[in-house]
Design an enzyme around this catalytic site. Structure first.
Site, PDB file in Angstrom:
ATOM      1  N   SER A 135       0.864  -1.161   0.000  1.00 54.75           N
ATOM      2  CA  SER A 135       0.000   0.000   0.000  1.00 54.75           C
ATOM      3  C   SER A 135       0.913   1.227   0.000  1.00 54.75           C
ATOM      4  O   SER A 135       1.897   1.266  -0.738  1.00 54.75           O
ATOM      5  CB  SER A 135      -0.942  -0.018   1.198  1.00 54.75           C
ATOM      6  OG  SER A 135      -1.834   1.076   1.169  1.00 54.75           O
ATOM      7  N   TYR A 149      -6.029   7.539  -6.665  1.00 56.19           N
ATOM      8  CA  TYR A 149      -4.960   6.724  -6.092  1.00 56.19           C
ATOM      9  C   TYR A 149      -5.317   6.350  -4.663  1.00 56.19           C
ATOM     10  O   TYR A 149      -5.183   5.182  -4.258  1.00 56.19           O
ATOM     11  CB  TYR A 149      -3.642   7.492  -6.141  1.00 56.19           C
ATOM     12  CG  TYR A 149      -2.471   6.720  -5.584  1.00 56.19           C
ATOM     13  CD1 TYR A 149      -2.049   5.542  -6.181  1.00 56.19           C
ATOM     14  CD2 TYR A 149      -1.785   7.178  -4.463  1.00 56.19           C
ATOM     15  CE1 TYR A 149      -0.973   4.819  -5.670  1.00 56.19           C
ATOM     16  CE2 TYR A 149      -0.711   6.468  -3.948  1.00 56.19           C
ATOM     17  CZ  TYR A 149      -0.309   5.291  -4.555  1.00 56.19           C
ATOM     18  OH  TYR A 149       0.745   4.583  -4.043  1.00 56.19           O
ATOM     19  N   LYS A 153      -6.017   2.632  -2.842  1.00 54.32           N
ATOM     20  CA  LYS A 153      -5.226   2.142  -1.712  1.00 54.32           C
ATOM     21  C   LYS A 153      -6.055   2.005  -0.438  1.00 54.32           C
ATOM     22  O   LYS A 153      -5.867   1.063   0.330  1.00 54.32           O
ATOM     23  CB  LYS A 153      -4.019   3.062  -1.487  1.00 54.32           C
ATOM     24  CG  LYS A 153      -2.991   2.985  -2.606  1.00 54.32           C
ATOM     25  CD  LYS A 153      -2.479   1.561  -2.797  1.00 54.32           C
ATOM     26  CE  LYS A 153      -1.360   1.470  -3.807  1.00 54.32           C
ATOM     27  NZ  LYS A 153      -0.867   0.095  -4.005  1.00 54.32           N
TER      28      LYS A 153
END
Length: 280
Positions: A135, A149, A153
């Protein structure tokens, strides 16, 4: 150190390449995936049969299952699966194209989920396994200009954390790794930018774009040191839930969690007020 067999996605560069090099140098076996097998010819020449390579785009779910099946079939037991393949997408949410949104989630989120799902039947059958999910500090902290993004994650962290207890009865451990900035090609190599909209020039979202375009902000973390910690974590039992790597990751995550807890504490009375009355 115990020698193991590792399956790692995205070994052409970055953490995937560092992991592969360290593991092979220590005498481990690595099954690595890349989109272009030629980019690891040097490693194949140097380490021979210790490196098993397959072409894979993690947005292709049927291909994921075929490659994972082939890796277990060819190598026998695989001890560790590392979900490393991924990239950053930066720009204001409104600037992003529909295609960029889909590809980011298909790669970072859906791809990682499907790699785990493909490996689980083999891990259960062999009675053990370890999953390392790459991660980022951005899996706990959100910065402007990085919304998709972060969505990928934060999503994969929720998936991985749910599996920690779900898979414990099968002797399968999961560790989420949250690095800060590191001297890989992630920021100034593989990252992608959304098309620019002038309306966002004065927005905080533009800062993320300028970092990528100007390529002047130094990275604090040493990827070789980070990878060594990832490798050593497999010797820990039970598997550590999370590993934070880098001073910038620690500082930003600590700040975010402290602020989040303060907000939660301030709403305690409000939260309890919405329950049905307790009848005595």
């Amino acid at each position: 150190m115990t020698q193991r067999t590792w399956l790692i996605t995205g070994i052409s560069s970055g953490f995937g390449r560092h992991l592969t090099e360290q593991l092979l140098e220590q005498g481990n076996r690595v099954a690595g995936t890349v989109r272009n097998v030629d980019v690891v010819n040097d490693l194949k020449t140097k380490y021979g049969d210790s490196l098993w390579v397959a072409k894979l785009d993690v947005t292709d779910t049927p291909a994921i299952h075929q490659v994972v099946h082939s890796a277990f079939h060819d190598l026998g037991n695989i001890d560790v699966v590392v979900n490393n393949a991924g990239y950053g997408l930066f720009g204001a949410a409104e600037e992003l194209t529909d295609e960029q949104i889909r590809h980011q989630l298909d790669t970072n989120l859906i791809g990682s989920i499907q790699v785990v799902r493909a490996a689980l039947p083999y891990f259960r059958t062999q009675g053990f396994g370890r999953i390392i999910q790459l991660s980022t500090v951005g899996g706990q902290v959100a910065f402007p200009g990085s919304s998709l993004y972060h969505a990928s994650k934060w999503g994969i962290e929720g998936f991985a954390e749910s599996l920690m207890t779900e898979l414990a009865p099968f002797n399968i451990g999961i560790t989420i790794v949250e690095p800060g900035s590191a001297s890989t090609n992630f920021r100034y190599g593989s990252s992608q930018l959304a098309p620019k909209m002038e309306a966002y020039e004065a927005s905080p979202a533009a800062y993320a774009r300028r970092i990528i375009e100007e390529a002047k902000v130094p990275s604090l973390g040493d990827p070789a040191k980070m990878v060594t910690i990832m490798i050593n974590s497999v010797d820990q039992n039970p598997a550590p839930k999370r590993i934070v790597l880098g001073s910038d990751a620690y500082v930003n995550i600590h700040k975010a969690l402290t602020e989040r807890l303060a907000i939660l504490e301030a709403q305690k009375e409000l939260a309890f007020s919405t329950d049905f009355p307790i009848h005595k």
